[in-house]
Scaffold this motif. Sequence first.
Motif, mmCIF file in Angstrom:
data_model
loop_
_atom_site.group_PDB
_atom_site.id
_atom_site.type_symbol
_atom_site.label_atom_id
_atom_site.label_comp_id
_atom_site.label_asym_id
_atom_site.label_seq_id
_atom_site.Cartn_x
_atom_site.Cartn_y
_atom_site.Cartn_z
ATOM 1 N N LYS A 1 64.266 -1.997 10.334
ATOM 2 C CA LYS A 1 64.852 -3.139 9.615
ATOM 3 C C LYS A 1 64.045 -3.510 8.370
ATOM 4 C CE LYS A 1 66.884 -4.990 13.838
ATOM 5 N NZ LYS A 1 66.984 -6.142 14.775
ATOM 6 N N GLY A 2 63.760 -2.479 7.561
ATOM 7 C CA GLY A 2 63.091 -2.706 6.284
ATOM 8 C C GLY A 2 61.586 -2.664 6.331
ATOM 9 N N LYS A 3 60.996 -2.626 7.523
ATOM 10 C CA LYS A 3 59.539 -2.562 7.617
ATOM 11 C C LYS A 3 59.046 -1.169 7.240
ATOM 12 C CE LYS A 3 59.029 -6.095 11.217
ATOM 13 N NZ LYS A 3 58.528 -6.369 12.592
ATOM 14 N N SER A 4 57.825 -1.118 6.704
ATOM 15 C CA SER A 4 57.262 0.146 6.236
ATOM 16 C C SER A 4 56.663 0.922 7.406
ATOM 17 C CB SER A 4 56.184 -0.129 5.181
ATOM 18 O OG SER A 4 55.611 1.081 4.735
ATOM 19 N N LEU A 5 56.989 2.214 7.483
ATOM 20 C CA LEU A 5 56.442 3.079 8.524
ATOM 21 C C LEU A 5 55.021 3.483 8.159
ATOM 22 C CD1 LEU A 5 56.793 4.826 11.079
ATOM 23 C CD2 LEU A 5 57.754 6.606 9.608
ATOM 24 N N ASP A 6 54.101 3.321 9.078
ATOM 25 C CA ASP A 6 52.699 3.667 8.850
ATOM 26 C C ASP A 6 52.568 5.181 8.701
ATOM 27 O OD1 ASP A 6 49.863 4.215 9.198
ATOM 28 O OD2 ASP A 6 49.686 2.162 9.949
ATOM 29 N N ILE A 7 51.905 5.617 7.622
ATOM 30 C CA ILE A 7 51.788 7.057 7.366
ATOM 31 C C ILE A 7 50.968 7.758 8.441
ATOM 32 C CG2 ILE A 7 52.066 6.821 4.874
ATOM 33 C CD1 ILE A 7 49.060 7.129 4.577
ATOM 34 N N PHE A 8 50.079 7.026 9.117
ATOM 35 C CA PHE A 8 49.266 7.663 10.143
ATOM 36 C C PHE A 8 50.092 7.991 11.388
ATOM 37 C CE2 PHE A 8 46.024 5.614 7.551
ATOM 38 C CZ PHE A 8 45.106 6.647 7.429
ATOM 39 N N VAL A 9 51.192 7.294 11.601
ATOM 40 C CA VAL A 9 52.099 7.645 12.690
ATOM 41 C C VAL A 9 52.739 9.001 12.395
ATOM 42 C CG1 VAL A 9 54.235 7.014 13.885
ATOM 43 C CG2 VAL A 9 52.552 5.258 13.316
ATOM 44 N N VAL A 10 53.227 9.166 11.171
ATOM 45 C CA VAL A 10 53.853 10.426 10.770
ATOM 46 C C VAL A 10 52.830 11.554 10.780
ATOM 47 C CG1 VAL A 10 55.139 11.607 8.949
ATOM 48 C CG2 VAL A 10 55.507 9.172 9.352
ATOM 49 N N ASN A 11 51.648 11.290 10.208
ATOM 50 C CA ASN A 11 50.627 12.325 10.119
ATOM 51 C C ASN A 11 50.133 12.746 11.503
ATOM 52 O OD1 ASN A 11 48.874 13.887 8.265
ATOM 53 N ND2 ASN A 11 47.234 12.789 9.277
ATOM 54 N N SER A 12 49.958 11.778 12.406
ATOM 55 C CA SER A 12 49.420 12.088 13.736
ATOM 56 C C SER A 12 50.411 12.887 14.571
ATOM 57 C CB SER A 12 49.051 10.792 14.464
ATOM 58 O OG SER A 12 48.047 10.091 13.764
ATOM 59 N N PHE A 13 51.668 12.442 14.606
ATOM 60 C CA PHE A 13 52.669 13.169 15.382
ATOM 61 C C PHE A 13 52.928 14.552 14.782
ATOM 62 C CE2 PHE A 13 54.211 9.020 17.172
ATOM 63 C CZ PHE A 13 54.040 9.368 18.501
ATOM 64 N N GLY A 14 53.052 14.613 13.445
ATOM 65 C CA GLY A 14 53.290 15.903 12.797
ATOM 66 C C GLY A 14 52.156 16.877 13.028
ATOM 67 N N SER B 1 58.266 18.996 4.469
ATOM 68 C CA SER B 1 58.105 17.828 3.596
ATOM 69 C C SER B 1 59.413 17.057 3.444
ATOM 70 C CB SER B 1 57.583 18.257 2.218
ATOM 71 O OG SER B 1 58.584 18.949 1.485
ATOM 72 N N ILE B 2 60.542 17.774 3.406
ATOM 73 C CA ILE B 2 61.835 17.103 3.289
ATOM 74 C C ILE B 2 62.160 16.342 4.577
ATOM 75 C CG2 ILE B 2 64.319 17.473 3.037
ATOM 76 C CD1 ILE B 2 62.697 17.773 0.451
ATOM 77 N N ILE B 3 61.808 16.926 5.712
ATOM 78 C CA ILE B 3 62.035 16.225 6.984
ATOM 79 C C ILE B 3 61.145 14.985 7.059
ATOM 80 C CG2 ILE B 3 61.890 16.417 9.498
ATOM 81 C CD1 ILE B 3 62.545 19.359 9.227
ATOM 82 N N LYS B 4 59.906 15.072 6.542
ATOM 83 C CA LYS B 4 59.041 13.884 6.500
ATOM 84 C C LYS B 4 59.683 12.778 5.672
ATOM 85 C CE LYS B 4 54.550 16.164 7.058
ATOM 86 N NZ LYS B 4 53.267 16.507 6.391
ATOM 87 N N GLU B 5 60.261 13.162 4.541
ATOM 88 C CA GLU B 5 60.934 12.156 3.713
ATOM 89 C C GLU B 5 62.091 11.533 4.472
ATOM 90 O OE1 GLU B 5 63.183 11.789 -0.636
ATOM 91 O OE2 GLU B 5 62.074 13.619 -0.125
ATOM 92 N N SER B 6 62.839 12.355 5.230
ATOM 93 C CA SER B 6 63.956 11.823 6.010
ATOM 94 C C SER B 6 63.465 10.882 7.112
ATOM 95 C CB SER B 6 64.773 12.970 6.615
ATOM 96 O OG SER B 6 64.077 13.604 7.679
ATOM 97 N N VAL B 7 62.250 11.130 7.631
ATOM 98 C CA VAL B 7 61.668 10.245 8.637
ATOM 99 C C VAL B 7 61.454 8.851 8.047
ATOM 100 C CG1 VAL B 7 59.572 9.770 9.980
ATOM 101 C CG2 VAL B 7 60.578 12.044 10.024
ATOM 102 N N PHE B 8 60.898 8.802 6.822
ATOM 103 C CA PHE B 8 60.670 7.502 6.173
ATOM 104 C C PHE B 8 61.993 6.797 5.880
ATOM 105 C CE2 PHE B 8 56.533 9.496 4.956
ATOM 106 C CZ PHE B 8 55.703 8.536 5.516
#
Length: 274
Positions: free
Chosen positions: A124-137, A109-116
């Motif tokens: 450059k300030g754009k929001s990372l889609d959570i489904f990208v993180v969830n799918s790769f993880g 979970s801490i590494i996920k936070e570091s990903v964001f």
Amino acid sequence: MLALPKWRFVAIGMLEALGVVSGMSAGAMLPGPAIPILSQTFLVWQLTFSTVLLGRKYSFNQIAGCLLVAAGVVVAVASGSNSGQSLSGIDFAWPLVMIASSAFQAGASIIKESVFIDAARRLKGKSLDIFVVNSFGSGFQALFVFLFLPFLSNLKGIPFAQLPLYLKEGAGCFLNIGANTTGCDGAPWLPLIFVTTNIIFNISLLNLVKMSSAVVASLAVMLSVPISIYVLSRPLPYLPEGVSLSPFFVIGGIILVLGLILYNVPQRQAAKSD
């Protein structure tokens, strides 16, 4: 987003796979109410990892609340030392395995936070889609669970050559078809409901991590602790044997909840001042 470095997702997948494997192994040996209690060491591990890896600093109340959570877990686990209590007859190694499972999941979970955090800089300030993180993880988690199968089969005394047969029988149990379906009551709907609920839970929690932090997300999950302890001590469908809660187990649960409240006090005050 898809071009983000993958090494963090590999680490997330490996840690979550270790958490699943150790958590499932311990959960099969522990009484129901002990599982949510021991899982609250998640907050202690998160506080430690976020301090070391992310450089976060915490107030005295937050540290004291975290120590109370740890104390509540110790009191609850110690309740198994006498016969007739909730953890009596349980090998002491299994609570430790469940605590280790929480450490693996907290690290992920801490590494996920570091990903964001890193993505906000790279995008450059754009929001990372959570489904990208969830799918790769989740993809790397599935890969590592598959790679752990030979080790798990050896741990359970299953020869590696017989592993395909066990997987075939497991698929038959999941679908509740075939001749050997003993102990597969409720399939396939019960496991499908679990999978669906788990996906919704993970996406919701990941969204909370994205909006706040991993520690705040774990605090939100911990609100379910008193309810889950009580519910899992009752005789339920597919869990017919209820567990009597010893006084020390209840006291440990109360100490744990007080720790959660104490930890959350400065955050509430900060929210009000904002």
